[in-house]
Design a protein around this motif. Structure first.
Motif, PDB file in Angstrom:
ATOM      1  N   THR A 131      37.583  98.578  26.852  1.00 59.45           N
ATOM      2  CA  THR A 131      36.847  98.664  25.583  1.00 59.45           C
ATOM      3  C   THR A 131      37.602  99.313  24.423  1.00 59.45           C
ATOM      4  O   THR A 131      37.082  99.350  23.316  1.00 59.45           O
ATOM      5  CB  THR A 131      35.519  99.423  25.785  1.00 59.45           C
ATOM      6  OG1 THR A 131      35.800 100.748  26.250  1.00 59.45           O
ATOM      7  CG2 THR A 131      34.610  98.695  26.770  1.00 59.45           C
ATOM      8  N   ARG A 132      38.773  99.839  24.642  1.00 60.06           N
ATOM      9  CA  ARG A 132      39.540 100.449  23.546  1.00 60.06           C
ATOM     10  C   ARG A 132      40.609  99.469  23.084  1.00 60.06           C
ATOM     11  O   ARG A 132      41.473  99.046  23.867  1.00 60.06           O
ATOM     12  CB  ARG A 132      40.156 101.762  23.991  1.00 60.06           C
ATOM     13  CG  ARG A 132      39.066 102.788  24.269  1.00 60.06           C
ATOM     14  CD  ARG A 132      39.577 104.180  24.205  1.00 60.06           C
ATOM     15  NE  ARG A 132      38.488 105.107  24.472  1.00 60.06           N
ATOM     16  CZ  ARG A 132      38.668 106.337  24.912  1.00 60.06           C
ATOM     17  NH1 ARG A 132      39.893 106.791  25.126  1.00 60.06           N
ATOM     18  NH2 ARG A 132      37.638 107.127  25.120  1.00 60.06           N
ATOM     19  N   SER A 133      40.555  99.139  21.810  1.00 62.17           N
ATOM     20  CA  SER A 133      41.409  98.080  21.259  1.00 62.17           C
ATOM     21  C   SER A 133      42.882  98.271  21.572  1.00 62.17           C
ATOM     22  O   SER A 133      43.569  97.325  21.967  1.00 62.17           O
ATOM     23  CB  SER A 133      41.213  97.980  19.747  1.00 62.17           C
ATOM     24  OG  SER A 133      39.922  97.517  19.450  1.00 62.17           O
ATOM     25  N   HIS A 134      43.391  99.491  21.391  1.00 58.57           N
ATOM     26  CA  HIS A 134      44.823  99.693  21.621  1.00 58.57           C
ATOM     27  C   HIS A 134      45.198  99.472  23.083  1.00 58.57           C
ATOM     28  O   HIS A 134      46.297  98.992  23.380  1.00 58.57           O
ATOM     29  CB  HIS A 134      45.276 101.073  21.122  1.00 58.57           C
ATOM     30  CG  HIS A 134      44.791 102.218  21.930  1.00 58.57           C
ATOM     31  ND1 HIS A 134      43.487 102.683  21.868  1.00 58.57           N
ATOM     32  CD2 HIS A 134      45.424 102.989  22.846  1.00 58.57           C
ATOM     33  CE1 HIS A 134      43.352 103.708  22.700  1.00 58.57           C
ATOM     34  NE2 HIS A 134      44.516 103.910  23.313  1.00 58.57           N
ATOM     35  N   LEU A 135      44.291  99.776  24.002  1.00 54.69           N
ATOM     36  CA  LEU A 135      44.556  99.536  25.421  1.00 54.69           C
ATOM     37  C   LEU A 135      44.395  98.062  25.770  1.00 54.69           C
ATOM     38  O   LEU A 135      45.209  97.498  26.514  1.00 54.69           O
ATOM     39  CB  LEU A 135      43.636 100.398  26.290  1.00 54.69           C
ATOM     40  CG  LEU A 135      43.839 101.914  26.163  1.00 54.69           C
ATOM     41  CD1 LEU A 135      42.789 102.660  26.984  1.00 54.69           C
ATOM     42  CD2 LEU A 135      45.251 102.318  26.578  1.00 54.69           C
ATOM     43  N   ILE A 136      43.376  97.416  25.225  1.00 54.83           N
ATOM     44  CA  ILE A 136      43.179  95.983  25.456  1.00 54.83           C
ATOM     45  C   ILE A 136      44.424  95.212  25.007  1.00 54.83           C
ATOM     46  O   ILE A 136      44.870  94.278  25.671  1.00 54.83           O
ATOM     47  CB  ILE A 136      41.934  95.457  24.710  1.00 54.83           C
ATOM     48  CG1 ILE A 136      40.668  96.138  25.222  1.00 54.83           C
ATOM     49  CG2 ILE A 136      41.814  93.942  24.876  1.00 54.83           C
ATOM     50  CD1 ILE A 136      39.437  95.905  24.366  1.00 54.83           C
ATOM     51  N   LEU A 176      46.189 101.131  33.691  1.00 57.81           N
ATOM     52  CA  LEU A 176      45.358 102.143  34.352  1.00 57.81           C
ATOM     53  C   LEU A 176      46.194 103.194  35.072  1.00 57.81           C
ATOM     54  O   LEU A 176      45.828 104.372  35.076  1.00 57.81           O
ATOM     55  CB  LEU A 176      44.402 101.464  35.341  1.00 57.81           C
ATOM     56  CG  LEU A 176      43.262 100.664  34.719  1.00 57.81           C
ATOM     57  CD1 LEU A 176      42.613  99.780  35.765  1.00 57.81           C
ATOM     58  CD2 LEU A 176      42.251 101.577  34.065  1.00 57.81           C
ATOM     59  N   GLU A 177      47.307 102.785  35.657  1.00 62.73           N
ATOM     60  CA  GLU A 177      48.153 103.725  36.396  1.00 62.73           C
ATOM     61  C   GLU A 177      48.699 104.843  35.518  1.00 62.73           C
ATOM     62  O   GLU A 177      48.920 105.952  35.981  1.00 62.73           O
ATOM     63  CB  GLU A 177      49.324 102.975  37.054  1.00 62.73           C
ATOM     64  CG  GLU A 177      48.919 102.181  38.271  1.00 62.73           C
ATOM     65  CD  GLU A 177      50.054 101.343  38.814  1.00 62.73           C
ATOM     66  OE1 GLU A 177      51.221 101.523  38.405  1.00 62.73           O
ATOM     67  OE2 GLU A 177      49.769 100.473  39.671  1.00 62.73           O
ATOM     68  N   ARG A 178      48.910 104.565  34.242  1.00 65.92           N
ATOM     69  CA  ARG A 178      49.500 105.580  33.382  1.00 65.92           C
ATOM     70  C   ARG A 178      48.466 106.331  32.530  1.00 65.92           C
ATOM     71  O   ARG A 178      48.811 107.290  31.858  1.00 65.92           O
ATOM     72  CB  ARG A 178      50.594 104.984  32.493  1.00 65.92           C
ATOM     73  CG  ARG A 178      50.086 103.984  31.498  1.00 65.92           C
ATOM     74  CD  ARG A 178      51.172 103.646  30.487  1.00 65.92           C
ATOM     75  NE  ARG A 178      50.680 102.717  29.499  1.00 65.92           N
ATOM     76  CZ  ARG A 178      49.791 102.998  28.568  1.00 65.92           C
ATOM     77  NH1 ARG A 178      49.282 104.202  28.474  1.00 65.92           N
ATOM     78  NH2 ARG A 178      49.391 102.082  27.706  1.00 65.92           N
ATOM     79  N   LEU A 179      47.195 105.906  32.585  1.00 65.37           N
ATOM     80  CA  LEU A 179      46.134 106.616  31.858  1.00 65.37           C
ATOM     81  C   LEU A 179      45.759 107.894  32.589  1.00 65.37           C
ATOM     82  O   LEU A 179      45.740 107.925  33.813  1.00 65.37           O
ATOM     83  CB  LEU A 179      44.887 105.752  31.726  1.00 65.37           C
ATOM     84  CG  LEU A 179      44.845 104.688  30.659  1.00 65.37           C
ATOM     85  CD1 LEU A 179      43.490 103.988  30.696  1.00 65.37           C
ATOM     86  CD2 LEU A 179      45.102 105.254  29.293  1.00 65.37           C
ATOM     87  N   ASP A 180      45.395 108.922  31.835  1.00 68.65           N
ATOM     88  CA  ASP A 180      44.895 110.157  32.457  1.00 68.65           C
ATOM     89  C   ASP A 180      43.429 109.999  32.806  1.00 68.65           C
ATOM     90  O   ASP A 180      42.695 109.325  32.170  1.00 68.65           O
ATOM     91  CB  ASP A 180      45.045 111.338  31.489  1.00 68.65           C
ATOM     92  CG  ASP A 180      46.521 111.687  31.286  1.00 68.65           C
ATOM     93  OD1 ASP A 180      47.315 111.480  32.213  1.00 68.65           O
ATOM     94  OD2 ASP A 180      46.831 112.154  30.187  1.00 68.65           O
TER      95      ASP A 180
END
Length: 136
Positions: free
Chosen positions: A29-34, A132-136
């Motif tokens: 849902t976060r544009s920069h991540l999408i 996802l692996e690099r997200l906190d």
């Protein structure tokens, strides 16, 4: 891949991921991540929000139809003659979350769209897992 209606086809991709529903929801849902795993967009998880996915091959016009945080996200996915709906379902499982993506509405005379989705969504899932692996 399943058929839900004789005149249309559906693409389903489902994976168990070692991440919480909250973390996966952020990536959905976060544009920069999408933009890192799917396509560039100005997405907002609010029902009625219209947005576009942009890639080098063109654009997809979308509208949020349902947004139940950490559980369900539904939006239209319209490109050219394709009028479809993408539904994301997040279900907690031991050790993480089962993430299911279902894209419905591929007409029988749209093999290019259907084939593209069958090939593309597993690759998008692979890229999502890297994010996802690099997200906190």
């Amino acid at each position: 891949m399943t058929d839900t209606h004789p005149d249309t086809r559906t693409v389903v991709v489902e994976r168990d991921l070692p991440h919480s529903p909250e973390k996966i929801w952020r990536a959905l849902t976060r544009s920069h991540l999408i933009g890192e795993w799917l396509m560039e967009t100005e997405f907002v998880p609010e029902v009625g929000h219209r947005f576009t996915f942009s890639a080098e091959w063109g654009e997809v016009d979308c509208e949020v139809q349902e947004a139940d945080p950490h559980r369900v996200l539904v939006y239209s996915w319209n490109a050219g003659e394709l009028q479809s709906v993408v539904t994301w379902t997040l279900t907690p499982v031991p050790g993480g979350t089962r993430l299911k993506m279902e894209q419905t509405g591929f007409k029988r005379d749209q093999p290019r769209y259907y084939g593209g989705a069958r090939a593309g969504w597993p690759q998008f899932f692979d890229r999502l897992e890297l994010v996802l692996e690099r997200l906190d």
